[in-house]
Enzyme design. Sequence first.
Site, PDB file in Angstrom:
ATOM      1  N   TYR A 161      47.810  84.401   2.727  1.00  0.00           N
ATOM      2  CA  TYR A 161      46.561  83.910   2.119  1.00  0.00           C
ATOM      3  C   TYR A 161      46.837  83.319   0.733  1.00  0.00           C
ATOM      4  O   TYR A 161      46.334  82.238   0.395  1.00  0.00           O
ATOM      5  CB  TYR A 161      45.562  85.065   2.037  1.00  0.00           C
ATOM      6  CG  TYR A 161      44.164  84.682   1.616  1.00  0.00           C
ATOM      7  CD1 TYR A 161      43.333  83.935   2.449  1.00  0.00           C
ATOM      8  CD2 TYR A 161      43.653  85.092   0.384  1.00  0.00           C
ATOM      9  CE1 TYR A 161      42.033  83.606   2.061  1.00  0.00           C
ATOM     10  CE2 TYR A 161      42.356  84.767  -0.003  1.00  0.00           C
ATOM     11  CZ  TYR A 161      41.552  84.032   0.841  1.00  0.00           C
ATOM     12  OH  TYR A 161      40.264  83.706   0.446  1.00  0.00           O
ATOM     13  N   LYS A 165      46.150  79.443  -0.335  1.00  0.00           N
ATOM     14  CA  LYS A 165      45.178  79.123  -1.388  1.00  0.00           C
ATOM     15  C   LYS A 165      45.860  78.444  -2.588  1.00  0.00           C
ATOM     16  O   LYS A 165      45.264  77.603  -3.254  1.00  0.00           O
ATOM     17  CB  LYS A 165      44.410  80.381  -1.804  1.00  0.00           C
ATOM     18  CG  LYS A 165      43.416  80.866  -0.746  1.00  0.00           C
ATOM     19  CD  LYS A 165      42.351  79.807  -0.431  1.00  0.00           C
ATOM     20  CE  LYS A 165      41.287  80.303   0.536  1.00  0.00           C
ATOM     21  NZ  LYS A 165      40.286  79.269   0.862  1.00  0.00           N
TER      22      LYS A 165
END
Length: 257
Positions: A161, A165
């Site tokens: 993640y 991001k």
Amino acid sequence: MTHASSGRMAGRVCVVTGAARGIGLAIATRCAAEGGRVACVDLSARRLKPAVAAIVGSGAEARGYAVDVGRRSDVQGLFERIESDFGAPVAVLVNNAVWARFQPLAEIDEETVDKMFAVGLEALIWTTQAAAPQMRRGGGGAIVNLCSTSALQAMPNSITYAALKAGVLGLTRAAAIELSPDRIRVNAIVPGMIGTPASIGMFDDATIVARRSRMPLGRFGEPEEIAAVAVFLANDESSYVQGAALVADGGWTVAAI
Ligand SMILES: NC(=O)c1ccc[n+]([C@@H]2O[C@H](COP(=O)([O-])OP(=O)(O)OC[C@H]3O[C@@H](n4cnc5c(N)ncnc54)[C@H](O)[C@@H]3O)[C@@H](O)[C@H]2O)c1
């Protein structure tokens, strides 16, 4: 009552991905309340239906599109369909859709990484690629990408993640430079912990209480508070904001303790 003639998004065709629930639904709802004509895109046709019905029920214009934004060919067709359905080029794109799993390093598998990157990062390339020519023809536009404080600050089990991001930040800046001559602004929102079913479901009660107690504002954010930032970045009030990452985290990342 129709909002299309007034409001900060008046008459603009706005595409919001992952619009069936959570932050995406709040953004789509707020864009519509500000006069936007909203194309709600989500993988889940089942959740999309009531979401779009609620926006239309408020007197605004909205249509639902059940599409996987991680597939380039589907995204190209989607944007052609949206321009044809609304009879106008897309002016605003909010890249919000996500599919996320949080795994310790030893358990990270190829299938999960591929899917997370397809929905959370590659999709932004395909939607930007499809939207930019329409925005150019319309005389300019605004793209808002949903990032996360995970791009700035490490959390447990978040390698995939955090990587995707951080990629959203890089993509936002590079796209801002490339699209500036076309009067297309590209910015990111960096939310902290927002109270959506997806985020609250990730933690047990003790973790939620501990997190909340360490937040300078003493609470999680609401999806509507992120929607307000999205509308700011998407309309002309932010006309000199380009390639920026606007943090909305209740002070989480600047707190020393
Ligand atoms: N909730 C938080 O605390 C938080 C914090 C920081 C950043 N964010 C970011 O904000 C955004 C929204 O978060 P959320 O909590 O509302 O997420 P969510 O999981 O509640 O909603 C995501 C939506 O995306 C849709 N989606 C998933 N795969 C898709 C695909 N292939 N094509 C189209 N749609 C697809 C889902 O069906 C769902 O409706 C995400 O980008 C997330 O990373 C959220």
